[in-house]
Design an enzyme around this catalytic site. Structure first.
Site, PDB file in Angstrom:
ATOM      1  N   GLY A 109       0.811  -1.215   0.000  1.00 27.23           N
ATOM      2  CA  GLY A 109       0.000   0.000   0.000  1.00 27.23           C
ATOM      3  C   GLY A 109       0.842   1.262   0.000  1.00 27.23           C
ATOM      4  CG  ASP A 110       3.459   1.983   3.159  1.00 27.39           C
ATOM      5  OD1 ASP A 110       2.386   2.531   3.457  1.00 27.39           O
ATOM      6  OD2 ASP A 110       4.119   1.289   3.956  1.00 27.39           O
ATOM      7  CB  ALA A 111       4.812   0.124  -3.126  1.00 31.35           C
TER       8      ALA A 111
END
Length: 342
Positions: free
Chosen positions: A295-297
């Site tokens: 999700g951060d990516a």
């Protein structure tokens, strides 16, 4: 000038261990993220003592900042948070240098850098975070000459929801400054417990948000906290956030909800009655190594593309690409040499 700035609650090093299954022992849930309580504290020493672990530079907003830096030219992104004066902080700095991310840490002498234990079971992960120095971030750090100069030069701002556990004043100062200047302010919901326990803080920040990013479980947690009638209707949940009051009404809010390998839903306050669906190109199970940081990516790829001038629609696709590359590696990392995802 740095076009993108990120603020994080947890510039910690992730401890990753793919063979340990302590979920029952520590009461962990699949694909969940929690702050460590007293009963969880032994896990950090236990996994190092008894299991083979891998250390990976982490921190949700820092992962996203590194993702945006991956997409953009070197030193286009600056990140700030609080670390201790220890080996973990040095590992974070080394990772940032390698990936072209400029950091402006507040360093607390005598404190330990925060850590997150990541339990991997198949393609699921459970995160247990001890904040340590991370929760000692001070709002005054934002007004120090070096950091203030970076903030003034930035055009896009990104803050993770985790930071609201203690850093509401810092977040609001940054969000209001961005809103007043007509700059883009983005917030990530980060974990289900943020909407569940920090709804009031979220609503204060939402007032200044141009972009809100989350996943389906975080959206469902918001629906429960907000008393929405249908907690499974992702487009309706996104609409409810998109249409909340906004301080800078000239820039309609966009809400982006990812759903893992299924699809991503986008709702804009410009046309809240309609939503856009972006399918995800599924990977084979054999290609997936670790979903932690996916999700951060996505957020990093999305923001990096948006900063580079891409449309929201194009930026979502870039987010998908970076997320897909991330899950094929151990922890929140990106392939080298760089792949042009634009």
């Amino acid at each position: 000038m740095l076009p993108n700035a990120a603020l994080s609650n947890d510039p910690y090093v992730i401890r990753f261990f793919p063979t340990l299954r302590p979920a029952q022992k520590y009461g962990l849930k699949s694909n969940d993220a929690i702050l460590a309580g007293e009963k969880h504290f032994p896990i950090y020493d236990e996994i190092v003592r008894e299991r083979k672990v891998t250390y990976v530079a982490g921190g949700a907003a820092q992962n996203a900042a590194r993702g945006a830096a991956y997409v953009l030219p070197p030193n286009s992104v600056v990140y700030t948070g609080c670390v201790g004066e220890d080996e973990f902080a040095e590992q974070l700095k080394a990772a940032n240098r390698r990936e072209g991310l400029t950091e402006a840490y507040l360093v607390k002498k005598g404190e330990q850098t925060g850590a997150c234990a990541v339990v991997i079971t198949g393609h699921d992960r459970s995160l247990v975070t001890t904040l340590r120095a991370a929760e000692k971030f001070e709002k005054d750090h934002l007004s120090t000459p070096d950091v203030a100069r970076l903030i003034d030069g930035a055009k896009f701002f990104y803050v993770e929801g985790y930071f609201l556990t203690h850093g509401l004043e810092s977040t609001l100062e940054l969000a209001k400054k961005a809103s007043d200047a007509g700059k883009v302010f983005a917030l990530n919901l980060s974990a289900p417990f943020i909407p569940q326990f920090f709804k009031v803080q979220l609503e204060q920040v939402f007032a200044h948000c141009d972009i809100v990013i989350g996943n389906e479980t975080e959206a469902e947690a918001w629906a429960s906290a907000a008393g929405l009638p249908n907690k499974d209707d992702i487009p309706a949940i996104a609409k409810s956030i998109a249409t909340l009051p906004k301080s800078n009404a000239s820039r309609p809010r966009t809400v982006i909800i990812t759903q893992g390998p299924s699809s991503t839903i986008v709702v804009s306050a410009t046309d809240p009655e309609s939503h856009k669906v972006f399918p995800v190109d599924r990977l084979q199970d054999s290609q997936i190594v670790d979903t932690n940081g996916a999700g951060d990516a996505f957020a990093g790829g999305f923001l990096g593309a948006l900063v580079s001038g891409k449309s929201v629609e194009e930026s979502v696709l870039v987010g998908h690409k970076l997320g897909a590359m991330c899950v094929q590696l151990v922890g929140p990392q990106y392939p080298w040499p760089k792949v042009n995802v634009l």
